[in-house]
Design a protein around this motif. Structure first.
Motif, PDB file in Angstrom:
ATOM      1  N   ALA A  29       0.828  -1.203   0.000  1.00 61.58           N
ATOM      2  CA  ALA A  29       0.000   0.000   0.000  1.00 61.58           C
ATOM      3  C   ALA A  29       0.863   1.253   0.000  1.00 61.58           C
ATOM      4  CB  ALA A  29      -0.915   0.001   1.231  1.00 61.58           C
ATOM      5  N   PHE A  30       1.947   1.232   0.758  1.00 60.56           N
ATOM      6  CA  PHE A  30       2.867   2.374   0.815  1.00 60.56           C
ATOM      7  C   PHE A  30       3.510   2.629  -0.549  1.00 60.56           C
ATOM      8  CE2 PHE A  30       7.233   3.957   1.532  1.00 60.56           C
ATOM      9  CZ  PHE A  30       6.939   5.159   2.157  1.00 60.56           C
ATOM     10  N   VAL A  31       3.981   1.553  -1.191  1.00 65.74           N
ATOM     11  CA  VAL A  31       4.601   1.676  -2.516  1.00 65.74           C
ATOM     12  C   VAL A  31       3.583   2.178  -3.543  1.00 65.74           C
ATOM     13  CG1 VAL A  31       5.647   0.384  -4.424  1.00 65.74           C
ATOM     14  CG2 VAL A  31       6.380  -0.039  -2.074  1.00 65.74           C
ATOM     15  N   ASN A  32       2.351   1.684  -3.470  1.00 63.90           N
ATOM     16  CA  ASN A  32       1.295   2.147  -4.378  1.00 63.90           C
ATOM     17  C   ASN A  32       1.058   3.647  -4.234  1.00 63.90           C
ATOM     18  OD1 ASN A  32       0.740  -0.273  -5.617  1.00 63.90           O
ATOM     19  ND2 ASN A  32      -0.881  -0.847  -4.205  1.00 63.90           N
ATOM     20  N   GLY A  33       1.019   4.116  -2.999  1.00 62.43           N
ATOM     21  CA  GLY A  33       0.796   5.538  -2.753  1.00 62.43           C
ATOM     22  C   GLY A  33       1.923   6.396  -3.313  1.00 62.43           C
ATOM     23  N   ILE A  34       3.161   5.973  -3.093  1.00 64.09           N
ATOM     24  CA  ILE A  34       4.317   6.714  -3.622  1.00 64.09           C
ATOM     25  C   ILE A  34       4.281   6.744  -5.147  1.00 64.09           C
ATOM     26  CG2 ILE A  34       6.830   6.690  -3.850  1.00 64.09           C
ATOM     27  CD1 ILE A  34       5.972   7.611  -1.132  1.00 64.09           C
ATOM     28  N   ALA A  35       3.966   5.615  -5.774  1.00 61.91           N
ATOM     29  CA  ALA A  35       3.918   5.537  -7.239  1.00 61.91           C
ATOM     30  C   ALA A  35       2.874   6.491  -7.807  1.00 61.91           C
ATOM     31  CB  ALA A  35       3.617   4.099  -7.675  1.00 61.91           C
ATOM     32  N   LEU A  36       1.726   6.567  -7.158  1.00 60.64           N
ATOM     33  CA  LEU A  36       0.665   7.463  -7.618  1.00 60.64           C
ATOM     34  C   LEU A  36       1.092   8.926  -7.548  1.00 60.64           C
ATOM     35  CD1 LEU A  36      -2.540   5.834  -6.110  1.00 60.64           C
ATOM     36  CD2 LEU A  36      -2.214   6.433  -8.506  1.00 60.64           C
ATOM     37  N   VAL A  37       1.743   9.304  -6.461  1.00 55.17           N
ATOM     38  CA  VAL A  37       2.189  10.692  -6.302  1.00 55.17           C
ATOM     39  C   VAL A  37       3.236  11.042  -7.363  1.00 55.17           C
ATOM     40  CG1 VAL A  37       3.461  12.288  -4.807  1.00 55.17           C
ATOM     41  CG2 VAL A  37       1.646  10.850  -3.849  1.00 55.17           C
ATOM     42  N   LEU A  38       4.207  10.156  -7.565  1.00 60.33           N
ATOM     43  CA  LEU A  38       5.261  10.418  -8.547  1.00 60.33           C
ATOM     44  C   LEU A  38       4.691  10.532  -9.959  1.00 60.33           C
ATOM     45  CD1 LEU A  38       8.119   8.065  -7.243  1.00 60.33           C
ATOM     46  CD2 LEU A  38       7.940  10.554  -7.006  1.00 60.33           C
ATOM     47  N   LEU A  39       3.777   9.642 -10.302  1.00 63.99           N
ATOM     48  CA  LEU A  39       3.173   9.696 -11.638  1.00 63.99           C
ATOM     49  C   LEU A  39       2.370  10.979 -11.824  1.00 63.99           C
ATOM     50  CD1 LEU A  39       2.574   8.311 -14.345  1.00 63.99           C
ATOM     51  CD2 LEU A  39       0.570   7.289 -13.265  1.00 63.99           C
ATOM     52  N   SER A  40       1.641  11.390 -10.795  1.00 65.89           N
ATOM     53  CA  SER A  40       0.839  12.607 -10.885  1.00 65.89           C
ATOM     54  C   SER A  40       1.724  13.838 -11.057  1.00 65.89           C
ATOM     55  CB  SER A  40      -0.022  12.753  -9.625  1.00 65.89           C
ATOM     56  OG  SER A  40      -0.941  11.686  -9.518  1.00 65.89           O
ATOM     57  N   ILE A  41       2.854  13.860 -10.365  1.00 64.67           N
ATOM     58  CA  ILE A  41       3.791  14.983 -10.520  1.00 64.67           C
ATOM     59  C   ILE A  41       4.323  15.040 -11.946  1.00 64.67           C
ATOM     60  CG2 ILE A  41       6.060  15.855  -9.814  1.00 64.67           C
ATOM     61  CD1 ILE A  41       5.432  14.812  -6.991  1.00 64.67           C
ATOM     62  N   TRP A  42       4.620  13.864 -12.528  1.00 59.07           N
ATOM     63  CA  TRP A  42       5.100  13.828 -13.917  1.00 59.07           C
ATOM     64  C   TRP A  42       4.028  14.358 -14.875  1.00 59.07           C
ATOM     65  CZ3 TRP A  42       3.095  10.967 -18.066  1.00 59.07           C
ATOM     66  CH2 TRP A  42       3.847  11.049 -19.252  1.00 59.07           C
ATOM     67  N   VAL A  43       2.776  13.984 -14.649  1.00 57.46           N
ATOM     68  CA  VAL A  43       1.685  14.455 -15.514  1.00 57.46           C
ATOM     69  C   VAL A  43       1.543  15.977 -15.404  1.00 57.46           C
ATOM     70  CG1 VAL A  43      -0.821  14.416 -15.849  1.00 57.46           C
ATOM     71  CG2 VAL A  43       0.418  12.279 -15.502  1.00 57.46           C
ATOM     72  N   ILE A  44       1.657  16.506 -14.202  1.00 58.06           N
ATOM     73  CA  ILE A  44       1.562  17.967 -14.020  1.00 58.06           C
ATOM     74  C   ILE A  44       2.681  18.680 -14.788  1.00 58.06           C
ATOM     75  CG2 ILE A  44       1.796  19.819 -12.309  1.00 58.06           C
ATOM     76  CD1 ILE A  44       0.350  17.966 -10.314  1.00 58.06           C
ATOM     77  N   TYR A  45       3.886  18.118 -14.722  1.00 58.31           N
ATOM     78  CA  TYR A  45       5.007  18.710 -15.459  1.00 58.31           C
ATOM     79  C   TYR A  45       4.748  18.673 -16.966  1.00 58.31           C
ATOM     80  CZ  TYR A  45       9.613  19.186 -17.578  1.00 58.31           C
ATOM     81  OH  TYR A  45      10.655  19.580 -18.368  1.00 58.31           O
ATOM     82  N   GLU A  46       4.282  17.532 -17.455  1.00 55.86           N
ATOM     83  CA  GLU A  46       3.980  17.416 -18.888  1.00 55.86           C
ATOM     84  C   GLU A  46       2.847  18.367 -19.294  1.00 55.86           C
ATOM     85  OE1 GLU A  46       5.335  15.604 -21.446  1.00 55.86           O
ATOM     86  OE2 GLU A  46       6.968  15.262 -20.025  1.00 55.86           O
ATOM     87  N   ALA A  47       1.874  18.546 -18.422  1.00 55.12           N
ATOM     88  CA  ALA A  47       0.762  19.451 -18.718  1.00 55.12           C
ATOM     89  C   ALA A  47       1.264  20.893 -18.840  1.00 55.12           C
ATOM     90  CB  ALA A  47      -0.296  19.345 -17.617  1.00 55.12           C
ATOM     91  N   TYR A  48       2.207  21.270 -17.983  1.00 54.54           N
ATOM     92  CA  TYR A  48       2.784  22.621 -18.053  1.00 54.54           C
ATOM     93  C   TYR A  48       3.487  22.830 -19.383  1.00 54.54           C
ATOM     94  CZ  TYR A  48       6.041  26.462 -17.254  1.00 54.54           C
ATOM     95  OH  TYR A  48       6.764  27.621 -17.372  1.00 54.54           O
ATOM     96  N   GLU A  49       4.245  21.815 -19.818  1.00 58.51           N
ATOM     97  CA  GLU A  49       4.942  21.911 -21.103  1.00 58.51           C
ATOM     98  C   GLU A  49       3.937  22.073 -22.243  1.00 58.51           C
ATOM     99  OE1 GLU A  49       8.393  21.748 -21.798  1.00 58.51           O
ATOM    100  OE2 GLU A  49       8.545  22.119 -19.630  1.00 58.51           O
ATOM    101  N   ARG A  50       2.849  21.340 -22.184  1.00 54.75           N
ATOM    102  CA  ARG A  50       1.847  21.397 -23.257  1.00 54.75           C
ATOM    103  C   ARG A  50       1.031  22.692 -23.197  1.00 54.75           C
ATOM    104  NH1 ARG A  50      -0.637  16.060 -25.741  1.00 54.75           N
ATOM    105  NH2 ARG A  50       1.290  14.879 -25.988  1.00 54.75           N
ATOM    106  N   TRP A  51       0.901  23.250 -22.010  1.00 54.89           N
ATOM    107  CA  TRP A  51       0.186  24.522 -21.892  1.00 54.89           C
ATOM    108  C   TRP A  51       0.944  25.618 -22.640  1.00 54.89           C
ATOM    109  CZ3 TRP A  51      -4.470  25.462 -19.400  1.00 54.89           C
ATOM    110  CH2 TRP A  51      -4.839  26.816 -19.288  1.00 54.89           C
ATOM    111  N   GLN A  52       2.264  25.505 -22.597  1.00 57.74           N
ATOM    112  CA  GLN A  52       3.096  26.502 -23.276  1.00 57.74           C
ATOM    113  C   GLN A  52       2.955  26.400 -24.798  1.00 57.74           C
ATOM    114  OE1 GLN A  52       3.613  28.127 -20.263  1.00 57.74           O
ATOM    115  NE2 GLN A  52       5.549  28.748 -21.163  1.00 57.74           N
ATOM    116  N   THR A  53       2.962  25.165 -25.297  1.00 57.41           N
ATOM    117  CA  THR A  53       2.849  24.939 -26.751  1.00 57.41           C
ATOM    118  C   THR A  53       1.856  23.806 -26.996  1.00 57.41           C
ATOM    119  OG1 THR A  53       4.766  23.462 -26.633  1.00 57.41           O
ATOM    120  CG2 THR A  53       5.184  25.746 -27.299  1.00 57.41           C
ATOM    121  N   PRO A  54       0.546  24.110 -27.021  1.00 54.41           N
ATOM    122  CA  PRO A  54      -0.470  23.054 -27.183  1.00 54.41           C
ATOM    123  C   PRO A  54      -0.362  22.375 -28.544  1.00 54.41           C
ATOM    124  CG  PRO A  54      -1.457  25.181 -26.600  1.00 54.41           C
ATOM    125  CD  PRO A  54      -0.039  25.439 -26.907  1.00 54.41           C
TER     126      PRO A  54
END
Length: 311
Positions: free
Chosen positions: A88-113
């Protein structure tokens, strides 16, 4: 013995649900990955990424359940129950890390959709939504009381919400050409997932640190013991979680010479079980003014016993 049989039946039923959810998730993960590449949609790619972590999480959950069913050994006296909490602990960490990556990618795409096929995005996301609804229903039973199942359920719920936002993004892009809807929806769902995952991580850490379970008031436990007829005092009281739904207690209970150890112990055990559902007890009985302490171990459905003394 009855308790073990019931636990075994529960494992069999949840294992079947997990396997079915794993198969569905894996198949549609491939569909969304290809669909995200063809439509150039971050929302779909992110959802496929979440599904990839779902596959890993469900596999980890199944592995943890299998290990937890292994018998205790001389080196692992509690067996492998804690592996469920680690999963359960590993699952929680994986979810947070993946969500942070998606936020970063979303920022990049916001700049140049990039150009996105909104219609295809919405259609593929609808299929993902159906798959996630089925998987969520399969995993819903017992997720409130089982951290390992809650981790798997949170993964699937994250995907379900991701599918909903992908559908919304696809409709907005197809109808109005709003390309910014894709990264915006991706960020929104990532923040929701981080919030849920953080609670899962904190609950897992509390179990690993042997903290008092959130649903148990330690002061109330102490008062319940003190209110038992024959108890003169209680100290060194500890309550912790071995694994989800399995709480343990240890305490020193003092009484006067007129009290019979075994009779008092049965009263304390019954009160703790009725009020808090605590079944795994290790209690040291102390007669006031004497040093012949006795330690008793109690399990629900069986008699309390005094372990053999070591010489």
């Amino acid at each position: 013995m009855g308790h073990s049989h019931e636990h075994s039946d529960s494992n069999l039923s949840r294992t079947g649900r997990l396997k079915f959810a794993l198969g569905l998730t894996f198949l549609y993960m491939l569909v969304e990955a290809v669909g995200g590449w063809l439509t150039n949609s971050l929302a779909l790619i992110a959802d496929a990424g979440h599904m990839l972590t779902d596959v890993a999480a469900l596999t980890l959950t199944l592995s943890a359940i299998w290990f937890a069913s292994r018998p205790a050994t001389a080196k692992k006296t509690f067996g492998y129950y804690r592996l469920e909490i680690l999963a359960a602990f590993v699952n929680g960490i994986a979810l947070v890390l993946l969500s942070i990556w998606v936020i970063y990618e979303a920022y990049e795409r916001w700049q140049t959709p990039p150009v996105i096929n909104g219609t295809r995005l919405a259609v593929i996301a609808v299929g993902g939504l159906i798959v996630n609804i089925v998987a969520a229903k399969l995993l819903h039973h017992g997720h409130q009381h089982d951290l390992n199942m809650r981790g798997a359920w949170l993964h699937v719920m994250g995907d379900l919400l991701g599918s909903v936002t992908a559908i919304v993004a696809g409709i907005l892009i197809a109808a109005f050409g709003w390309l910014w809807a894709d990264p915006l929806c991706s960020v929104s769902i990532s923040l929701i997932i981080i919030f849920g995952s953080w609670r899962l991580i904190m609950d897992s850490v509390n179990v690993l640190l042997e903290g008092t379970p959130k649903h148990i008031d330690l002061a109330a436990v102490e008062n319940t013991i003190l209110e038992t007829t024959g108890v003169a005092g209680v100290h060194d009281l500890h309550v912790w979680t071995i694994s989800s739904g399995m709480e343990a207690l240890s305490a020193h209970i003092s009484h006067d010479e007129t009290v019979v150890h075994s009779d008092l112990l049965v009263k304390v055990r019954d009160r703790l079980h009725a009020s808090f559902g605590i079944d795994h007890l290790t209690i040291q009985m102390e007669t006031i003014g004497r040093e012949d302490d006795a330690i008793y171990v109690c399990e629900t459905g069986s008699r309390c016993f005094e372990p053999a003394k070591q010489h």
